[in-house]
Design a protein around this motif. Structure first.
Motif, PDB file in Angstrom:
ATOM      1  N   HIS A 224       0.839  -1.206   0.000  1.00 33.22           N
ATOM      2  CA  HIS A 224       0.000   0.000   0.000  1.00 33.22           C
ATOM      3  C   HIS A 224       0.874   1.256   0.000  1.00 33.22           C
ATOM      4  N   ILE A 225       1.933   1.238   0.793  1.00 31.11           N
ATOM      5  CA  ILE A 225       2.834   2.393   0.851  1.00 31.11           C
ATOM      6  C   ILE A 225       3.508   2.620  -0.505  1.00 31.11           C
ATOM      7  N   LEU A 226       3.975   1.543  -1.136  1.00 31.91           N
ATOM      8  CA  LEU A 226       4.652   1.670  -2.427  1.00 31.91           C
ATOM      9  C   LEU A 226       3.702   2.167  -3.510  1.00 31.91           C
ATOM     10  N   LEU A 227       2.469   1.662  -3.525  1.00 33.84           N
ATOM     11  CA  LEU A 227       1.493   2.108  -4.528  1.00 33.84           C
ATOM     12  C   LEU A 227       1.216   3.601  -4.383  1.00 33.84           C
ATOM     13  N   ARG A 228       1.158   4.074  -3.148  1.00 35.34           N
ATOM     14  CA  ARG A 228       0.914   5.494  -2.922  1.00 35.34           C
ATOM     15  C   ARG A 228       2.143   6.336  -3.273  1.00 35.34           C
ATOM     16  N   THR A 229       3.323   5.924  -2.776  1.00 37.24           N
ATOM     17  CA  THR A 229       4.525   6.748  -2.988  1.00 37.24           C
ATOM     18  C   THR A 229       4.970   6.755  -4.444  1.00 37.24           C
ATOM     19  N   LYS A 230       4.722   5.654  -5.175  1.00 41.95           N
ATOM     20  CA  LYS A 230       5.077   5.602  -6.594  1.00 41.95           C
ATOM     21  C   LYS A 230       3.952   6.162  -7.468  1.00 41.95           C
ATOM     22  N   ARG A 231       2.883   6.630  -6.816  1.00 39.36           N
ATOM     23  CA  ARG A 231       1.737   7.234  -7.513  1.00 39.36           C
ATOM     24  C   ARG A 231       1.081   6.270  -8.498  1.00 39.36           C
ATOM     25  N   ALA A 232       1.156   4.980  -8.182  1.00 45.23           N
ATOM     26  CA  ALA A 232       0.448   3.991  -9.007  1.00 45.23           C
ATOM     27  C   ALA A 232      -1.046   4.032  -8.744  1.00 45.23           C
ATOM     28  N   ILE A 233      -1.427   4.548  -7.560  1.00 45.30           N
ATOM     29  CA  ILE A 233      -2.838   4.798  -7.248  1.00 45.30           C
ATOM     30  C   ILE A 233      -2.925   6.208  -6.685  1.00 45.30           C
ATOM     31  N   GLY A 234      -4.108   6.753  -6.703  1.00 47.46           N
ATOM     32  CA  GLY A 234      -4.301   8.111  -6.232  1.00 47.46           C
ATOM     33  C   GLY A 234      -4.147   8.221  -4.719  1.00 47.46           C
ATOM     34  N   PRO A 235      -4.025   9.439  -4.211  1.00 50.26           N
ATOM     35  CA  PRO A 235      -3.767   9.667  -2.780  1.00 50.26           C
ATOM     36  C   PRO A 235      -4.952   9.335  -1.880  1.00 50.26           C
ATOM     37  N   GLN A 236      -6.129   9.101  -2.475  1.00 53.81           N
ATOM     38  CA  GLN A 236      -7.292   8.694  -1.689  1.00 53.81           C
ATOM     39  C   GLN A 236      -7.763   7.294  -2.074  1.00 53.81           C
ATOM     40  N   ASN A 237      -6.883   6.538  -2.708  1.00 54.26           N
ATOM     41  CA  ASN A 237      -7.244   5.184  -3.146  1.00 54.26           C
ATOM     42  C   ASN A 237      -6.567   4.128  -2.287  1.00 54.26           C
ATOM     43  N   TYR A 238      -7.214   2.964  -2.195  1.00 53.75           N
ATOM     44  CA  TYR A 238      -6.695   1.843  -1.417  1.00 53.75           C
ATOM     45  C   TYR A 238      -6.878   0.567  -2.234  1.00 53.75           C
ATOM     46  N   GLY A 239      -5.776  -0.135  -2.483  1.00 49.01           N
ATOM     47  CA  GLY A 239      -5.876  -1.422  -3.145  1.00 49.01           C
ATOM     48  C   GLY A 239      -6.306  -2.489  -2.147  1.00 49.01           C
ATOM     49  N   THR A 240      -7.313  -3.278  -2.488  1.00 51.81           N
ATOM     50  CA  THR A 240      -7.778  -4.311  -1.564  1.00 51.81           C
ATOM     51  C   THR A 240      -6.761  -5.452  -1.503  1.00 51.81           C
ATOM     52  N   LEU A 255     -23.628 -10.924   7.667  1.00 49.31           N
ATOM     53  CA  LEU A 255     -22.593  -9.899   7.721  1.00 49.31           C
ATOM     54  C   LEU A 255     -23.141  -8.537   7.313  1.00 49.31           C
ATOM     55  N   GLU A 256     -22.821  -7.527   8.128  1.00 51.30           N
ATOM     56  CA  GLU A 256     -23.275  -6.166   7.864  1.00 51.30           C
ATOM     57  C   GLU A 256     -22.145  -5.241   7.422  1.00 51.30           C
ATOM     58  N   LYS A 257     -20.956  -5.428   7.989  1.00 58.05           N
ATOM     59  CA  LYS A 257     -19.858  -4.522   7.646  1.00 58.05           C
ATOM     60  C   LYS A 257     -18.519  -5.226   7.773  1.00 58.05           C
ATOM     61  N   VAL A 258     -17.545  -4.690   7.036  1.00 55.37           N
ATOM     62  CA  VAL A 258     -16.186  -5.221   7.005  1.00 55.37           C
ATOM     63  C   VAL A 258     -15.218  -4.069   7.250  1.00 55.37           C
ATOM     64  N   SER A 259     -14.241  -4.285   8.131  1.00 56.27           N
ATOM     65  CA  SER A 259     -13.262  -3.245   8.447  1.00 56.27           C
ATOM     66  C   SER A 259     -11.859  -3.706   8.059  1.00 56.27           C
ATOM     67  N   LEU A 260     -11.141  -2.862   7.342  1.00 54.47           N
ATOM     68  CA  LEU A 260      -9.770  -3.124   6.905  1.00 54.47           C
ATOM     69  C   LEU A 260      -8.853  -2.031   7.449  1.00 54.47           C
ATOM     70  N   VAL A 261      -7.587  -2.380   7.658  1.00 56.32           N
ATOM     71  CA  VAL A 261      -6.635  -1.423   8.209  1.00 56.32           C
ATOM     72  C   VAL A 261      -5.494  -1.195   7.222  1.00 56.32           C
ATOM     73  N   PHE A 262      -5.131   0.090   7.040  1.00 54.84           N
ATOM     74  CA  PHE A 262      -4.032   0.477   6.157  1.00 54.84           C
ATOM     75  C   PHE A 262      -3.131   1.470   6.887  1.00 54.84           C
ATOM     76  N   PRO A 263      -1.827   1.473   6.589  1.00 55.74           N
ATOM     77  CA  PRO A 263      -0.979   2.545   7.116  1.00 55.74           C
ATOM     78  C   PRO A 263      -1.337   3.868   6.441  1.00 55.74           C
ATOM     79  N   ARG A 264      -1.308   4.930   7.203  1.00 54.83           N
ATOM     80  CA  ARG A 264      -1.606   6.251   6.642  1.00 54.83           C
ATOM     81  C   ARG A 264      -0.399   6.746   5.857  1.00 54.83           C
ATOM     82  N   VAL A 265      -0.610   7.124   4.606  1.00 54.60           N
ATOM     83  CA  VAL A 265       0.482   7.564   3.727  1.00 54.60           C
ATOM     84  C   VAL A 265       0.205   8.987   3.270  1.00 54.60           C
ATOM     85  N   GLN A 266       1.066   9.899   3.706  1.00 54.99           N
ATOM     86  CA  GLN A 266       0.981  11.288   3.274  1.00 54.99           C
ATOM     87  C   GLN A 266       2.300  11.664   2.615  1.00 54.99           C
ATOM     88  N   LEU A 267       2.214  12.193   1.399  1.00 52.81           N
ATOM     89  CA  LEU A 267       3.409  12.542   0.633  1.00 52.81           C
ATOM     90  C   LEU A 267       3.921  13.920   1.034  1.00 52.81           C
TER      91      LEU A 267
END
Length: 367
Positions: A224-240, A255-267
């Motif tokens: 996730h960090i590499l996709l963000r820092t290399k700009r392969a995805i946008g700054p508000q996008n998250y690859g599942t 099932l009603e909801k699913v929660s996923l965790v990502f490191p926060r990446v700010q350029l």
């Protein structure tokens, strides 16, 4: 020199005494003081040694949220075995743990997982295994967190409870032998999900209403960090994560909801600092289960296009890919950084505190 008089519990109203004991008995992961995983229940255990009355007052507070790993699993199993023996030798000392455990965290357990081998005791009429003792406690909690590598322990407990219910089916319509509604799986990886192929496992998954994956595997966080820092995805996008395609989402009928965790990446992102300590603020994304059930798992959770100059156009990178709109997702950010990589010994205490402080029930951060 003036001597300050000491106060005694006998001089205080009962309500004040109850507040003091409640605070003292609370595990340290829900208090403001510095957290140390091996000392979480130290004060509560000392209170239990003071008197029979204090023991019965402190134990429900201590047991509300139970965190078990390779350090304290043996002690907890020993305590369960003691209660089983007290039932026949000293009934006044017996305390039933199961009704008081609301949240329980299992793992990493390594080689100390409860055994299904019966253990003889001179104080009980028949041998009882560790698995027999812990299964009711584990399945009686409304919120269960377990390392994905320890999933076989959960499967064994479910199958054991299911088999016993099946044997008593002639007694009438019986409720399911578990109360679990929130399931948190830690360090998720791709797997064949053998549990879902069992009648017992399928019934268990069907009763879950909230699925949480926390924390992510180290390579998922880094990707996730590499996709963000290399700009392969946008700054508000998250690859599942890839493991999401292996989860039998259709088995989670309620099932009603699913929660996923990502490191926060700010350029700009300091990769050196991350590699040195691997601490980062975390983002928890909670999405409705309808985004995953009955369809191909989307590869991207997507914010607005072109939100940062220089980012690649997402449609060019992922032509025809299924996406989830970030507008349909609730995002929360941790108050302090947490560890995202390293050995289990290094960071699991950080995440068990996150879970124990409130995330398991409310989908919020208690850091």
């Amino acid at each position: 020199m003036e001597i300050t008089p000491r106060a005694s519990f006998n001089d205080l109203p009962a309500e004040i005494v109850a507040i003091i004991i409640k605070y003292a008995a609370e595990p340290t992961f829900i208090q403001d003081e510095d957290f140390h995983p091996t000392h979480s229940y130290r004060t509560a255990r000392k209170l239990c040694l003071v008197s029979h009355t204090l023991r019965h007052f402190a134990l429900p507070i201590m047991l509300h949220t139970v965190v078990l790993d390779f350090c304290n699993m043996p002690a907890f199993l020993h305590a369960l075995r003691m209660q089983n023996e007290y039932a026949q030798t000293h009934p006044a000392l017996r305390f039933e743990y199961t009704p008081h455990v609301r949240n329980i965290w299992i793992g990493p357990c390594l080689d100390v997982c409860p055994s299904d081998a019966p253990v003889d005791s001179s104080l009980t009429s028949e041998p009882v295994s560790d698995l027999d003792l812990i299964a009711p406690v584990l399945l009686g909690a409304s919120s269960l967190a377990i390392y994905f590598s320890c999933l076989n322990l959960l499967t064994s407990c479910i199958e054991r409870a299911w088999t016993r219910m099946d044997k008593n089916i002639d007694n009438g319509s019986l409720p399911l032998p578990w109360k679990t509604k929130t399931l948190t799986l830690s360090r998720m990886t791709s797997d064949s999900w053998e549990m879902a192929k069992l009648a017992s496992g399928s019934a268990f998954l069907a009763s879950i209403t909230h699925f949480i994956a926390l924390p992510p595997e180290e390579h998922d966080a880094l990707l996730h960090i590499l996709l963000r820092t290399k700009r392969a995805i946008g700054p508000q996008n998250y690859g599942t994560p890839l493991w999401m395609s292996d989860v039998p989402w259709n088995s989670f009928e309620r099932l009603e909801k699913v929660s996923l965790v990502f490191p926060r990446v700010q350029l700009p992102f300091d990769m050196f600092a991350y590699n040195w300590r691997a601490e980062q603020h975390a983002e928890v994304l909670t999405l409705p289960s309808s985004m995953l059930k009955g369809r191909r798992v989307p590869v991207l959770i997507r914010g607005s296009k072109g939100t940062e100059e220089g980012s690649l156009d997402n449609d060019a990178v992922l032509p025809g890919a299924d996406c989830i709109s970030l507008n349909d997702v609730h995002v929360a950010v941790s108050d302090r950084p947490v560890l995202f990589c390293g050995c289990d010994m290094c960071f699991h205490s950080d995440w068990e505190r996150v879970w124990a402080s409130g995330l398991q029930a409310e989908g919020k951060w208690g850091l």
